[in-house]
Motif scaffolding. Structure first.
Motif, PDB file in Angstrom:
ATOM      1  N   GLU A 329      47.599  38.506  46.145  1.00 29.53           N
ATOM      2  CA  GLU A 329      47.372  40.121  44.832  1.00 29.53           C
ATOM      3  C   GLU A 329      46.933  39.266  43.227  1.00 29.53           C
ATOM      4  O   GLU A 329      46.108  39.701  42.453  1.00 29.53           O
ATOM      5  CB  GLU A 329      48.853  40.453  44.471  1.00 29.53           C
ATOM      6  N   THR A 332      43.450  38.779  43.660  1.00 26.80           N
ATOM      7  CA  THR A 332      42.495  39.985  43.177  1.00 26.80           C
ATOM      8  C   THR A 332      42.632  40.557  41.745  1.00 26.80           C
ATOM      9  O   THR A 332      42.189  40.458  41.373  1.00 26.80           O
ATOM     10  CB  THR A 332      43.140  40.357  44.399  1.00 26.80           C
ATOM     11  N   LYS A 333      43.867  40.018  41.008  1.00 26.26           N
ATOM     12  CA  LYS A 333      44.424  40.917  39.395  1.00 26.26           C
ATOM     13  C   LYS A 333      43.288  39.339  38.719  1.00 26.26           C
ATOM     14  O   LYS A 333      42.578  40.019  37.768  1.00 26.26           O
ATOM     15  CB  LYS A 333      45.838  40.445  39.650  1.00 26.26           C
ATOM     16  N   GLU A 334      43.883  38.807  39.093  1.00 23.08           N
ATOM     17  CA  GLU A 334      42.829  37.451  38.005  1.00 23.08           C
ATOM     18  C   GLU A 334      42.044  37.079  38.047  1.00 23.08           C
ATOM     19  O   GLU A 334      41.145  36.380  37.213  1.00 23.08           O
ATOM     20  CB  GLU A 334      43.765  36.440  37.725  1.00 23.08           C
TER      21      GLU A 334
END
Length: 427
Positions: A329, A332-334
């Motif tokens: 996660e 995927t976000k950063e």
């Protein structure tokens, strides 16, 4: 969120300044976090503690074959342990030899015996010239360390999404008699989490080696290490596939319970054809009178059968799955939106393989260490420690607590961003 490759130089410089300030703050925290090896965490080890109670002074120390487990004998393992291991890897119990606590030790021994004694009556490798081994990359650094230790030439083979480049494997194996083996981690590979497809397994089984003493070193280390109960990878059973293809002797399969119960106190095993087993037993008689039968029985008494072992591994998955999901996660976000790294979210195993921009891996690992986060050395997943693109980093998320892993992951993300900005500014 803008990709770094799409930023102007002014935007990159501003990003660099902000990240350098953030990195300095991290360094001032005095962190000491370790993501360098794929070790089970303490709570995983706690799951196996009841196994220490299954044998005591009042236990029955007779195997089903009548062997007194307290005494010498039983060179290749008690039948109950053979059944348990056969259930783990899907083969027949009669194809199994039970060893001591380490499958790596078994692999080392097999290479050593091939070097000085030969395989199944063939000339020892040390008398055949500069022998060679195929090494799918990225791969397991300890595999490569064994072959390098014996002076065996290592040939990198590119890994695809379904396993090694089999065109290259077939070309080398079927045409060069000095190619003696290939390292394989067929299920949830180290470090990518790749699962070999049915086609790849069948092509391995159908190899026509130029060398009679060629062997596939099939290290099925993560056979039962699933992260999800309802989404588990399956692979074809290699021994039966080799038999179908008329190549029963081409493979040596290895496994252990090192990451099932206690690392260093599990049981290791080798599975192979009868011809290979007879050859190995003839050499084992000079090495040992038998391995730790009490530990073999301890595992059997605790798990009973493969269903009991699988239930135990579901508990393991409940502990480590949140760590993998948190990392996925965060990346995927950063990372993904900024276009500065890729990875595969595995269904099992012990690692996440991160690929940075080319030329960045060594710097990322070094800067993480300076900030208090120790990772596997860049280049480790390649023969001779040389990553030609300098972009592969093995992330080992299991050992830290979830809280510490989150801290380490935040450091990793900041460092990846900073090193990536610097690399783009160089251009």
């Amino acid at each position: 969120m803008k990709k770094y490759q799409e930023m102007s130089r002014e935007e990159l410089v501003a990003e660099k300044e902000a990240l350098e300030a953030e990195y300095q703050k991290i360094k001032e925290q005095g962190l000491a976090l370790d993501m360098s090896r794929g070790k089970p965490a303490a709570d995983q080890l706690d799951l196996s503690l009841p196994m220490m109670d299954v044998l005591n002074s009042k236990s029955n120390f007779k195997s089903e074959n009548g062997m007194d487990l307290r005494n010498y004998g039983c060179l290749d393992g008690i039948p109950e342990a053979k059944r348990l291991v056969a259930g783990m890897i899907g083969c027949k119990p009669e194809n199994v030899i039970i060893y001591g606590n380490s499958s790596l030790n078994v692999m080392y021994d097999q290479i050593a015996r091939a070097m000085y004694d030969g395989i199944c009556g063939n000339e020892p490798w040390c008398k055949q010239g500069k022998v060679k081994f195929l090494c799918p990359v990225p791969g397991y650094d300890r595999h490569f360390a064994i072959t390098e230790h014996f002076g065996i030439e290592m040939i990198p083979i590119e890994m695809h999404a379904d396993g090694p480049d089999m065109d290259a494997v077939e070309s080398y194996v079927n045409n060069d008699p000095l190619v003696k083996g290939i390292w394989c981690v067929p299920k949830y590979s180290n470090p990518q989490g790749v699962v070999y497809s049915d086609e790849v397994v069948r092509r391995f089984a159908a190899l026509k080696p130029a060398a009679k003493d060629f062997r596939i070193f099939w290290d099925n280390a993560y056979a039962v290490h699933h992260l999800y109960k309802d989404n588990q990878a399956q692979i074809l059973e290699i021994l039966s596939e080799c038999e179908k293809a008329g190549n029963p002797d081409i493979v040596l399969e290895f496994c252990s319970t090192s990451k099932v119960t206690f690392p260093g106190s599990g049981i290791a095993a080798l599975a192979a054809s009868e011809a290979n087993l007879a050859d190995i037993r003839s050499q084992l008689t000079f090495q040992t009178i038998g391995y730790d039968k009490l530990n073999q029985m301890r595992h059997v008494a605790y798990f009973h059968d493969i269903d009991g072992l699988n239930a135990h591994m579901e508990k393991q998955a409940e502990l480590i799955r949140p760590k993998f999901e948190m990392l996925n996660e965060l990346l995927t976000k950063e990372i993904a939106p900024r276009g500065i790294g890729t990875w595969v979210n595995p269904l099992g195993g012990y690692f996440i393989c991160f690929e940075s921009l080319e030329g960045c891996a060594k710097e990322i690992v070094a800067k993480c260490k300076d900030a208090g986060v120790t990772m596997t050395g860049a280049g480790a997943p390649f023969p001779y420690g040389s990553d030609p693109k300098d972009n592969v980093i093995r992330i080992a998320p299991t050992f830290p607590s979830l809280e510490n892993l989150a801290k380490a992951a935040e450091v990793f993300v900041v460092v990846v961003r900073l090193v990536s900005v610097n690399k783009l500014l160089e251009k």
